[in-house]
Design a protein around this motif. Structure first.
Motif, PDB file in Angstrom:
ATOM      1  N   MET A   1     -13.390  -9.453  -0.488  1.00  0.00           N
ATOM      2  CA  MET A   1     -12.394 -10.214   0.274  1.00  0.00           C
ATOM      3  C   MET A   1     -11.526  -9.241   1.073  1.00  0.00           C
ATOM      4  O   MET A   1     -10.981  -8.309   0.520  1.00  0.00           O
ATOM      5  N   ARG A   2     -11.420  -9.487   2.363  1.00  0.00           N
ATOM      6  CA  ARG A   2     -10.611  -8.603   3.197  1.00  0.00           C
ATOM      7  C   ARG A   2      -9.228  -9.198   3.392  1.00  0.00           C
ATOM      8  O   ARG A   2      -9.090 -10.395   3.591  1.00  0.00           O
ATOM      9  N   SER A   3      -8.243  -8.378   3.301  1.00  0.00           N
ATOM     10  CA  SER A   3      -6.912  -8.843   3.673  1.00  0.00           C
ATOM     11  C   SER A   3      -6.216  -7.728   4.426  1.00  0.00           C
ATOM     12  O   SER A   3      -6.625  -6.571   4.346  1.00  0.00           O
ATOM     13  N   ILE A   4      -5.196  -8.113   5.162  1.00  0.00           N
ATOM     14  CA  ILE A   4      -4.502  -7.125   5.984  1.00  0.00           C
ATOM     15  C   ILE A   4      -3.166  -6.802   5.350  1.00  0.00           C
ATOM     16  O   ILE A   4      -2.388  -7.691   5.016  1.00  0.00           O
ATOM     17  N   ILE A   5      -2.937  -5.511   5.135  1.00  0.00           N
ATOM     18  CA  ILE A   5      -1.656  -5.072   4.589  1.00  0.00           C
ATOM     19  C   ILE A   5      -0.870  -4.419   5.711  1.00  0.00           C
ATOM     20  O   ILE A   5      -1.300  -3.409   6.267  1.00  0.00           O
ATOM     21  N   PRO A   6       0.251  -4.995   6.086  1.00  0.00           N
ATOM     22  CA  PRO A   6       1.043  -4.358   7.139  1.00  0.00           C
ATOM     23  C   PRO A   6       1.969  -3.295   6.552  1.00  0.00           C
ATOM     24  O   PRO A   6       2.687  -3.556   5.601  1.00  0.00           O
ATOM     25  N   ILE A   7       1.906  -2.101   7.122  1.00  0.00           N
ATOM     26  CA  ILE A   7       2.908  -1.084   6.782  1.00  0.00           C
ATOM     27  C   ILE A   7       3.829  -0.991   7.986  1.00  0.00           C
ATOM     28  O   ILE A   7       3.461  -0.485   9.014  1.00  0.00           O
ATOM     29  N   GLY A   8       4.994  -1.517   7.874  1.00  0.00           N
ATOM     30  CA  GLY A   8       5.929  -1.538   8.981  1.00  0.00           C
ATOM     31  C   GLY A   8       5.929  -2.885   9.675  1.00  0.00           C
ATOM     32  O   GLY A   8       5.176  -3.760   9.284  1.00  0.00           O
ATOM     33  N   PRO A   9       6.754  -3.147  10.687  1.00  0.00           N
ATOM     34  CA  PRO A   9       7.691  -2.229  11.318  1.00  0.00           C
ATOM     35  C   PRO A   9       8.795  -1.712  10.395  1.00  0.00           C
ATOM     36  O   PRO A   9       9.370  -0.682  10.668  1.00  0.00           O
ATOM     37  N   PHE A  10       9.069  -2.453   9.316  1.00  0.00           N
ATOM     38  CA  PHE A  10      10.105  -1.963   8.408  1.00  0.00           C
ATOM     39  C   PHE A  10       9.480  -1.763   7.042  1.00  0.00           C
ATOM     40  O   PHE A  10       9.061  -2.722   6.412  1.00  0.00           O
ATOM     41  N   HIS A  11       9.426  -0.533   6.611  1.00  0.00           N
ATOM     42  CA  HIS A  11       8.725  -0.221   5.373  1.00  0.00           C
ATOM     43  C   HIS A  11       9.371   1.023   4.780  1.00  0.00           C
ATOM     44  O   HIS A  11       9.710   1.941   5.515  1.00  0.00           O
ATOM     45  N   PRO A  12       9.539   1.058   3.467  1.00  0.00           N
ATOM     46  CA  PRO A  12      10.192   2.223   2.883  1.00  0.00           C
ATOM     47  C   PRO A  12       9.432   3.522   3.114  1.00  0.00           C
ATOM     48  O   PRO A  12       9.989   4.600   2.921  1.00  0.00           O
ATOM     49  N   LEU A  13       8.151   3.423   3.496  1.00  0.00           N
ATOM     50  CA  LEU A  13       7.370   4.637   3.681  1.00  0.00           C
ATOM     51  C   LEU A  13       7.899   5.461   4.847  1.00  0.00           C
ATOM     52  O   LEU A  13       7.846   6.677   4.814  1.00  0.00           O
ATOM     53  N   GLN A  14       8.352   4.807   5.890  1.00  0.00           N
ATOM     54  CA  GLN A  14       8.809   5.530   7.060  1.00  0.00           C
ATOM     55  C   GLN A  14      10.226   5.086   7.370  1.00  0.00           C
ATOM     56  O   GLN A  14      10.562   3.928   7.229  1.00  0.00           O
ATOM     57  N   ASP A  15      11.024   6.036   7.835  1.00  0.00           N
ATOM     58  CA  ASP A  15      12.394   5.673   8.160  1.00  0.00           C
ATOM     59  C   ASP A  15      12.500   5.068   9.535  1.00  0.00           C
ATOM     60  O   ASP A  15      13.551   4.582   9.917  1.00  0.00           O
TER      61      ASP A  15
END
Lengths: 406, 311
Positions: A1-15
């Motif tokens: 099963m494919r799903s899309i994980i969005p990293i950002g626009p607001f994400h703790p990984l990047q400031d």
């Protein structure tokens, strides 16, 4: 099963705001899409409306971390245009400021990398080590960041020799701590298990994607603008380019730790060798022409291109920040990795989005459709046909069609 | 009727909800303060965990449109009630081992699985890809640590010859604490590692991993429901070490210096947890499962073999 994980626009990984769309199967990433352009600032257009002296302050504000990088790079470009050699003391001052910046930028990244893999102790400790370096910057220039020291033809203010001896003292205190960090990184089995063979960028991929800076040097590509196209005082100093061959996140971590030690070495020599004398040239006018400035930023090679038409405003300024070149390499390093590994891999090139953002994306808000380059050319050629038919002439499209077929 | 009233008191006040939650919040302050000192920070004031909880309680509760509403609301409540029940049973048996019932440890072990399951339930019903990813990680991690944990506990069962917590505590009153035996020390180390994962602390906070999947199952929770989850987690910080003390370290006596001794034991375990947390990076889920099914299970089996050999 494919799903899309969005990293950002607001994400703790990047400031900073940016968007990575990870297509995952379970925990494995099978595709990645990058969307940039959230903080486009229009600096290049602004630069065309300011004098050369004002642009120095403007490019300083491209990025908070690389404030010396962009100013020196812009000055290099204008000095290339002017075909002038700046005074030697100015060269040494630029080197000292640039290397201080490299140390604090690398320490910043090491801390963040620790935070991204949940190692908050490393995060806090490296940032603690980074403080004296920033304080040193304040003692030397009057500001921790964006110090306004640079000027076309040299530096704006002189450095006090007494304060430089304080810098040596700070470096003596910093060096054992960095060495301790280097040893800790090489000894910690859990850290190794977490970083080794993760997000590997092979030498071939590194060359194919034209990556720069520590990202390239960790993959065995031996490039460094400081050595290859010397500027400032680097040719007078004795130092090494750190190159490792593994290409994984661990190698990138190690390259940065070792480069920090190398920067300390450069700083010591620069403080010892700095000559007395003049530190700036008076620039009266800028003749028509064009110049290119290159600079080895903490993240890689930064390029500024300046074209002059003889007035005191640059006719065109083009900035190409290193992160912009490093981001496409995610296609090579992130596919078929685990989500947990991809996050640290994304962070491992030390992306700086405020440097990178100098493009516009066209997006239809209602249908959420992102226009590709091909779509935009298609629209453009249709418009050309429409205008041509209105004017009653033959549309001149062969070049566009050729481009579309490509 | 009188008895029922006492049980309600036990459930709601001592050793149930009120005691465990307030003690848990104090412990979470200790956790934050010690972590801060290790990291050269100042750390929060004493009442900060209480302020945090109060603030969350007053915040708006947002239930996302994609969430399954009933499950989303019920999951944290299920979790916190099971922890309260767990604390009540543990406390009553520790206070008076006579109140044991046959197989009470089995009940306790099952109740210990419910809080992670409630997190999984909350994550899946939140309708968020991060929540689902975090929930699936939580399941994998649970499958990882439950096996060595049960093995370590079963070692004690065989030693005592009983599956009743009261009898285990009474056995230790007579024969000395379990930790006097080398095999039990090994089993205790195994259960400390599992405890780290059960408390969702670094290196095993894989299901929350704020830099990867943004707190995972908790991502859509806000306001009072998030407060319930946070409270549940700080209560777990009390209950799980307490269970280990009861099993391995002679339980808690409420006579004389017993209470101080119990608190010292507890602080020892929680300090170990905080130290492990602050000196390790988060590992990947596949590494965690391999670690638990490989090394930790092996060590648990060694503990069992040692126990059968009489050590």
């Amino acid at each position: 099963m494919r799903s899309i994980i969005p990293i950002g626009p607001f994400h703790p990984l990047q400031d900073e705001p940016e968007n990575f769309l990870l297509t995952v199967e379970g925990e494995t990433v099978v595709d990645i899409d990058v969307n940039l352009g959230y903080i486009h600032k229009g600096i290049e257009l602004l630069a065309q409306q300011k004098t050369y002296d004002q642009v120095v302050f403007l490019v300083e504000r491209i990025c908070g971390i690389c404030s010396i990088t962009h100013t020196v790079c812009f000055c290099n470009a204008v000095e290339d245009l002017l075909k002038i050699e700046i005074p030697e003391r100015a060269k040494y001052i630029r080197t000292i400021l640039g290397e201080i910046e490299r140390i604090h930028s690398h320490l910043l990244w090491m801390g963040l990398a620790g935070h991204f893999i949940g190692y908050n102790t490393v995060f806090m400790w490296t940032w603690k080590y980074r403080e004296p370096i920033l304080d040193m910057m304040e003692i030397l220039t009057g500001n921790r960041q964006s110090c306004g020291m640079l000027k076309v033809g040299g530096v704006r203010r002189d450095l006090d020799n007494q304060k430089l001896s304080q810098l040596l003292k700070t470096l003596d205190e910093l060096e054992p701590k960095i060495k301790m960090l280097a040893d800790a990184v090489q000894d910690d089995p859990v850290l190794k298990a977490r970083l080794e063979n993760v997000g590997t960028l092979t030498r071939k991929d590194a060359i194919d994607y034209c990556v720069v800076g520590p990202t390239a040097r960790a993959s065995g590509v031996n490039i460094d603008v400081r050595r290859d196209d010397p500027y400032a005082a680097y040719p007078y100093l004795d130092w090494d380019v750190i190159v490792l061959n593994q290409g994984d996140v661990y190698a990138k971590f190690l390259v940065r730790v070792l480069e920090t030690l190398e920067s300390i070495k450069i700083l010591r020599q620069a403080v010892q060798k700095i000559p007395a004398g003049d530190f700036q040239l008076q620039i009266r006018e800028v003749p028509p022409g064009e110049g290119i400035g290159r600079y080895e930023a903490p993240r890689g090679e930064d390029i500024h291109y300046v074209r002059s038409n003889g007035t005191n405003f640059p006719e065109r300024l083009k900035v190409r920040a290193p992160s912009y070149i490093n981001i496409p390499s995610f296609y090579a390093s992130c596919i078929n990795q685990q989500v947990a590994d991809v996050t640290i891999t994304l962070a491992a090139v030390d992306p700086c989005y405020s440097c990178t953002e100098r493009m516009i994306s066209a997006k239809d808000i209602r249908s959420n459709h992102l226009w590709s380059q091909k779509d935009l050319i298609e629209i453009s050629s249709q418009k050309t046909i429409k205008i041509a038919s209105e004017l009653g002439i033959e549309p001149d499209l062969p070049i566009l069609k050729k481009y579309l077929l490509r | 009727m009188d008895n029922l009233f006492l049980y309600v008191i036990a459930f709601l006040i001592f050793p149930g909800f009120l005691f465990t939650s307030s003690f848990g919040l104090i412990v979470s302050w200790i956790d934050r303060k010690v972590s801060a000192l290790i990291q050269w920070r100042v750390g929060p004031p004493f009442f900060q965990p209480f302020y945090d909880l109060l603030k969350l309680w007053h915040k708006e509760l947002i239930i996302p449109a994609t969430a399954k509403k009933n499950g989303f609301i019920l999951a944290p409540l299920l979790g916190i009630s099971s922890v309260t029940l767990l604390a009540t049973i543990l406390g009553i048996i520790n206070l008076n081992p006579e109140y044991q019932f046959i197989g009470d440890i089995i009940v306790i072990l099952y109740l210990m699985i419910i809080p992670p399951l409630s997190i999984v339930w909350g994550g899946f019903t939140s309708g968020n890809p991060f929540g689902a990813l975090g929930a699936s990680r939580e399941i994998k991690l649970m499958m990882g640590y439950e096996l060595p944990f049960i093995l370590a506990i079963v070692t004690v069962f065989f030693k005592v010859g009983s599956i009743s917590l009261g009898e285990i505590i009474q056995y230790q009153h007579v024969h000395g604490v379990m930790l006097n035996l080398p095999s039990m020390i090994v089993a205790f180390i195994v259960s400390i590692l599992c405890l780290q994962a059960k408390l969702a602390q670094v290196p095993f906070d894989i299901s929350e991993a704020e830099c990867e999947i943004m707190e995972g199952p908790f991502i859509e929770y806000s306001g009072p429901l998030l407060a319930v989850y946070k409270l549940m987690q700080s209560m777990l910080q009390v209950v799980f070490p307490w269970f280990l003390i009861s099993i391995f370290w002679g339980g808690t006596s409420f006579q004389g210096w017993g209470i101080l001794w119990a608190v010292l034991k507890y602080i020892f375990i929680i300090t170990l947890v905080i130290l492990i947390k602050n000196t390790n990076p988060r590992i990947r889920i596949d590494q965690a499962v391999k670690f638990f099914w490989g090394w930790v299970t092996l060590v648990a089996l060694i503990a069992m073999i040692l126990m059968f050999m009489g050590y």
